[in-house]
Design an enzyme around this catalytic site. Sequence first.
Site, PDB file in Angstrom:
ATOM      1  N   GLN A 313      13.799  55.130 -13.053  1.00  0.00           N
ATOM      2  CA  GLN A 313      13.562  54.471 -11.769  1.00  0.00           C
ATOM      3  C   GLN A 313      12.077  54.423 -11.440  1.00  0.00           C
ATOM      4  O   GLN A 313      11.401  55.460 -11.426  1.00  0.00           O
ATOM      5  CB  GLN A 313      14.305  55.196 -10.640  1.00  0.00           C
ATOM      6  CG  GLN A 313      15.805  55.199 -10.801  1.00  0.00           C
ATOM      7  CD  GLN A 313      16.308  56.463 -11.462  1.00  0.00           C
ATOM      8  OE1 GLN A 313      15.639  57.024 -12.337  1.00  0.00           O
ATOM      9  NE2 GLN A 313      17.489  56.919 -11.058  1.00  0.00           N
ATOM     10  N   GLN A 335      13.526  49.390 -14.416  1.00  0.00           N
ATOM     11  CA  GLN A 335      14.651  49.903 -13.640  1.00  0.00           C
ATOM     12  C   GLN A 335      14.239  50.072 -12.180  1.00  0.00           C
ATOM     13  O   GLN A 335      13.202  50.655 -11.876  1.00  0.00           O
ATOM     14  CB  GLN A 335      15.125  51.248 -14.202  1.00  0.00           C
ATOM     15  CG  GLN A 335      16.336  51.813 -13.490  1.00  0.00           C
ATOM     16  CD  GLN A 335      16.947  53.012 -14.193  1.00  0.00           C
ATOM     17  OE1 GLN A 335      16.636  53.287 -15.355  1.00  0.00           O
ATOM     18  NE2 GLN A 335      17.822  53.716 -13.512  1.00  0.00           N
ATOM     19  N   ASP A 336      15.056  49.513 -11.272  1.00  0.00           N
ATOM     20  CA  ASP A 336      14.828  49.664  -9.827  1.00  0.00           C
ATOM     21  C   ASP A 336      13.524  49.019  -9.363  1.00  0.00           C
ATOM     22  O   ASP A 336      12.758  49.618  -8.604  1.00  0.00           O
ATOM     23  CB  ASP A 336      14.835  51.143  -9.424  1.00  0.00           C
ATOM     24  CG  ASP A 336      16.203  51.773  -9.556  1.00  0.00           C
ATOM     25  OD1 ASP A 336      17.106  51.117 -10.106  1.00  0.00           O
ATOM     26  OD2 ASP A 336      16.374  52.917  -9.114  1.00  0.00           O
ATOM     27  N   ASP A 357      19.630  47.578 -12.566  1.00  0.00           N
ATOM     28  CA  ASP A 357      19.732  47.653 -11.105  1.00  0.00           C
ATOM     29  C   ASP A 357      18.432  47.230 -10.434  1.00  0.00           C
ATOM     30  O   ASP A 357      17.964  47.880  -9.488  1.00  0.00           O
ATOM     31  CB  ASP A 357      20.089  49.074 -10.665  1.00  0.00           C
ATOM     32  CG  ASP A 357      21.317  49.610 -11.376  1.00  0.00           C
ATOM     33  OD1 ASP A 357      22.181  48.818 -11.775  1.00  0.00           O
ATOM     34  OD2 ASP A 357      21.403  50.846 -11.536  1.00  0.00           O
ATOM     35  N   ARG A 425      26.609  45.773 -10.082  1.00  0.00           N
ATOM     36  CA  ARG A 425      27.602  46.842 -10.184  1.00  0.00           C
ATOM     37  C   ARG A 425      27.594  47.644  -8.885  1.00  0.00           C
ATOM     38  O   ARG A 425      26.589  47.693  -8.166  1.00  0.00           O
ATOM     39  CB  ARG A 425      27.335  47.747 -11.386  1.00  0.00           C
ATOM     40  CG  ARG A 425      25.989  48.451 -11.406  1.00  0.00           C
ATOM     41  CD  ARG A 425      25.892  49.392 -12.593  1.00  0.00           C
ATOM     42  NE  ARG A 425      24.605  50.069 -12.670  1.00  0.00           N
ATOM     43  CZ  ARG A 425      24.411  51.209 -13.335  1.00  0.00           C
ATOM     44  NH1 ARG A 425      25.422  51.792 -13.962  1.00  0.00           N
ATOM     45  NH2 ARG A 425      23.212  51.756 -13.390  1.00  0.00           N
TER      46      ARG A 425
END
Length: 519
Positions: A313, A335-336, A357, A425
């Site tokens: 993240q 990520q993130d 994500d 998701r």
Amino acid sequence: MATKLVLSLFTVVVSFSCALSIAPAASSEDINQWCNETPNPEPCKYFMARGSHRFAPKQKSEFKKMAMQVAMERALTAETHHKELGSKCRTEREKSAWADCLKLYESTVFHLNQTLSRKCSDSDVQTWLSTALTNLDTCRAGFVELGVSDLVWPLMSNNVSKLICNSLAIDHNNGSSHKQTYRKGFPTWVSPGDRKLLQSWTATRANLVVAQDGSGNYRTIKAALAAAARRRGSGRYVIHVKRGVYRENIEIGINMKNIMLVGDGLKYTVITGSRSVGGGSTTYDSATVAVTGEAFVARDITFRNTAGPQNYQAVALRSGSDHSVFYRCSFEGYQDTLFVHTQRQFYKECYIYGTVDFIFGNAAVVFQNCMIYARKPLRGQQNVVTAQGRTDPNQNTGISIHNSRVMAASDLKPVLSSVKTYLGRPWKQYSRTVYLRTYLDSLVDPAGWLAWDGNFALNTLYYGEYMNLGPGSSTSRRVKWGGYRVMTRATEASRFSVANFIAGRSWLPATTVPYTSGI
């Protein structure tokens, strides 16, 4: 994506403008009757009997006001208790998680106080209660993701989240009753003046100029923001950030309203950092730029995090700014990448790059005419565009992607056959995400959506697709979850328009950013 969440703020001096009519003193039966209608009746009964307004409400609106004040009082107590826990932190990771929580509790107190104002609308109340609840969830997440939840976090446990959930549930219409309108391509909460600035901005309109070569008022964005914080008044304040790569971690706090950053183009003005969970930060604190001040606007700037996929993240931008607007900006990470943490947000003609994500959080947010690029992830990883974090069915939050494009970035194209990419998701129980009239390229897996963990949230989520286009848009092989739907009626899809979902007509016109109010 490890656990992650949400918000930051300032200590606030709380003043109540709540004026409830004085009714007869309440008996325990009176309070119990009202509390039994809430999701968490026991803490309601206990704290209502000890709150500052111990009388029997005659109407549900009075009861909701009382419930919000009780939540506020408990949050103040919890904030004070949390400050005292700093000395119990044993490691830098514990201190990092604790420091996040300090900001998040202060933010929670601030937003609960706002809900008690006579001037706020029902939509405002649901937004700020949703924000307060998300803040506390984010606080807890920081301890979990850094692996330090054994000592300090149990000492912080309290009933504030349950009391906020009760307030959200009272007389709630699920945020769908208000109608958002648009003017010249923006929600109406964007003022005509802001709309002009966004659409036809010139350098002469800047209050301050940042330039690395010394040709402006300051060489760093931090220095310019420090000067802006000392300004008189709270009107729109424009900072022109000239071309250059600014290696700064920036926080625009809750007391800094109406700040606008304008770059020289997303290719030329770049703000970059490299904090990450892998490097010891929480997801919340990893942001290169974090903003919570109301009505923040950015135009023609790239927000970047260079930590790379190996550090997990790593947020480029985190926004908890109510009525924030991002126009022709780029968000780059893995990520993130983009943390749409809380509040009402609007993104127009933006570019978003990431892997896992990479658009996540629990704001009420609309992306319109945006380019969304999935990048090459780590070996064995799957790409997931969204991970929406609604934890309560009464929160008026979700991600709406409208008239945009989901594509493969240049580094993903050569390995497209070996990497699966999904639209989203369910990070949390009531995750809500929709794609409306959006072009989905061939990178999107035929199933469309990915489970988080077994059957978790598959029947309580709300995922929808409406009139999408492109080779990845066929719904014939989509997931068969209870919470997934192919929307066929414009009336259902229009709930997630700029007008209806973020009440954009009331605030976007002020930004001068063009927007489409309907679908």
